[in-house]
Scaffold this motif. Sequence first.
Motif, mmCIF file in Angstrom:
data_model
loop_
_atom_site.group_PDB
_atom_site.id
_atom_site.type_symbol
_atom_site.label_atom_id
_atom_site.label_comp_id
_atom_site.label_asym_id
_atom_site.label_seq_id
_atom_site.Cartn_x
_atom_site.Cartn_y
_atom_site.Cartn_z
ATOM 1 N N CYS A 40 0.741 -1.129 -0.084
ATOM 2 C CA CYS A 40 -0.224 -0.119 -0.169
ATOM 3 C C CYS A 40 0.871 1.157 -0.013
ATOM 4 O O CYS A 40 0.393 2.283 -0.023
ATOM 5 N N GLY A 41 2.208 1.173 0.107
ATOM 6 C CA GLY A 41 2.953 2.252 0.099
ATOM 7 C C GLY A 41 3.510 2.649 1.426
ATOM 8 O O GLY A 41 3.991 3.647 1.432
ATOM 9 N N LYS A 42 3.307 1.923 2.494
ATOM 10 C CA LYS A 42 3.455 2.412 3.771
ATOM 11 C C LYS A 42 5.007 2.718 4.136
ATOM 12 O O LYS A 42 5.441 3.384 4.776
ATOM 13 N N SER A 43 5.607 1.525 3.565
ATOM 14 C CA SER A 43 7.245 1.480 4.023
ATOM 15 C C SER A 43 7.657 2.595 2.917
ATOM 16 O O SER A 43 8.718 3.268 3.545
ATOM 17 N N THR A 44 7.318 2.793 1.782
ATOM 18 C CA THR A 44 8.017 3.871 1.066
ATOM 19 C C THR A 44 7.590 5.450 1.599
ATOM 20 O O THR A 44 8.395 6.088 1.751
ATOM 21 N N LEU A 45 6.456 5.226 2.319
ATOM 22 C CA LEU A 45 6.083 6.538 3.029
ATOM 23 C C LEU A 45 7.291 6.788 4.188
ATOM 24 O O LEU A 45 7.623 7.869 4.311
#
Lengths: 376, 281
Positions: A40-45
């Motif tokens: 969902c992009g949480k680590s990228t965030l």
Amino acid sequence: MARIGLSQVTKRFGGTEAVSGLDLDIADGEFVVVVGPSGCGKSTLLRLVAGLEDVSSGDVRIDGQVVNDLPPPERGIAMVFQSYALYPHMTVRKNMAFGLSQAKLRREEIDRRVRASATRLRIEDLLDRKPKSLSGGQRQRVAIGRAIVREPKLFLFDEPLSNLDAALRVEMRMEIAKLRRDLNATVLYVTHDQTEAMTLADRIVILNQGRVEQVGEPLELYRRPRNIFVAGFIGTPAINLLPCTLGSGAEGTVIVLPGDRTMPLPETLRACFGAGEVPSRITLGWRPEAVNLRGGTGGRKDAITLGVEVETVEHLGAETFVHARLDQRTIVTATAGANFQAQPGQRVAFELPLNRCHVFDGEGATLHHPSSGEEG
Amino acid sequence: MRLGYAQRRRLKRIGFWALAAVIVIYTVFPFYWSIVTSMKTGSALFSVDLLPPDPVWENYHLIFAEQPFARNIGNSVLVAVAVVALSLALAVTAAFAFGRLRFRGRVGLLLAILAVSMFPQVAVLSGMFTLVRWLGLFNSLFALILTYLIFTLPFTVWVLTTFMRELPKELEEAAIVDGAKPLTILTRIYLPLLVPALATTGLLAFIVAWNEFLFALTFTLSNEMRTVPVAIALMTGGSQYELPWGQIMAASVVVTLPLIALVLVCQRMIVSGLTAGAVKG
């Protein structure tokens, strides 16, 4: 302590957007948990805030200062990695001191800080051991210790507990909560485990496909989810969702439940649509604890009663989860008392009180949720 | 006759040890034979004995007395050490780039490096000779150091790149967050973890440089500049028609000893599991 501000932050990898136009403000000393399904992009965030990735567009601010072009060490952050990422050839002491020696601190100061952090985390005895001789929980402590010796403005946690076994996870969860109270630091914490999110967070950010679905306090998300995704993501067992269609019949508007059961649209639901048009498709949702089990059929007027067939019964000791089949595609879960007994295949009646019903429109946005007094 | 389980097991074990014995004899015998031969002189050289009838050390004395063999050994050590140091330094930095960074043409460049080692030595010999002359390095040890890198760099770069790629990325990121600069990450974080790979590739590079013959023969002229393999091959006896087998064997034994010592030292460094404990595996 630090304030974090993300405005219109977007990160693209090749053609795909991992994070799209994300806005988020974190107050000084706040513990914010970012949660969402994998990818969902949480680590990228988290990595964008850390500076391990560069934003494609938008601004990352720490204490009001735009830090887009600042390298990680200059952002005043410390990060705990999912895999711990301890330096394997260094002792615990050197692992913790490495960042400080890079910052050219005096030796006595480094010693003092390492010892203080080790005491706080109860790893004083391990200081001269190497990571390979430590257990998973001990490595986790060292990884956290390496973060707190740097006395950062902001802590970043990337799924720190996902490599631990269940019992240790609960223990470390409480420890992180305690540590956070002691340090009074701003924390951004990423996890896919909604229990961690519910128990640790001041506020939870629910992320889905690079977008924020909802931001709010844990109980607020539980009681007043903004859409089906949030409702389905928060809470175990998951909320029961019944997709329904609305049509007109002889006695006015009728609602068609799964299993082709048609009934007149109850007045309580009619009220959700206000003066506007009645939508053709809606989804009704009940938390498992809102579902009542009844022996017989024929029910109260302010509830929908469904005849279902028991699939599995899970006794957890204090309570019992009953999963029952409504039709080919729909399983409904109810929470029952500790002593509830039923055989698979047995027919029971589930009573779904209308005053505890969440209503979502055809696109999944929330039309109505039960008032908090009734839920809970 | 049917054999019982225990008998079959015993037969299998006998077979295994017999095979092991054959392999050991096959590999060790030539070296053993040179030791035996190096202790004989005169006509004893041509008799077949498992142990020299009356062992003499004369040959060992002669190789250092009749020619600059000590100097040759010195040359070989110098060349081999320089080649190992240079190729490891270049290969580690190259492997850091190949294994850790993403850039256009990465795979192509890796393949090009490998392709260098595909040409037969003879094919590059004349071109290399021209280059060496042009650089003014003829009959100098620098010519050997420079040209040996052709053999050592491809495999050192490849092996180290593979090792580098297997080191967890989070280690680098943790070091970045800790404020380490790229050079610090390379020297303080990666290098200690690469010690087994460095020992292995360094050892191989050393052996290549130590044993190389063709380039050493071509690019050196005088006795004083020769390395050990060439010096041994060009050893002459009392007359043109006499090959001093005893001395040749003595010289071979002398130059093999440093290699064996080196392998024993490096073996202790080639231990696996150095990264254990870095990340949960």
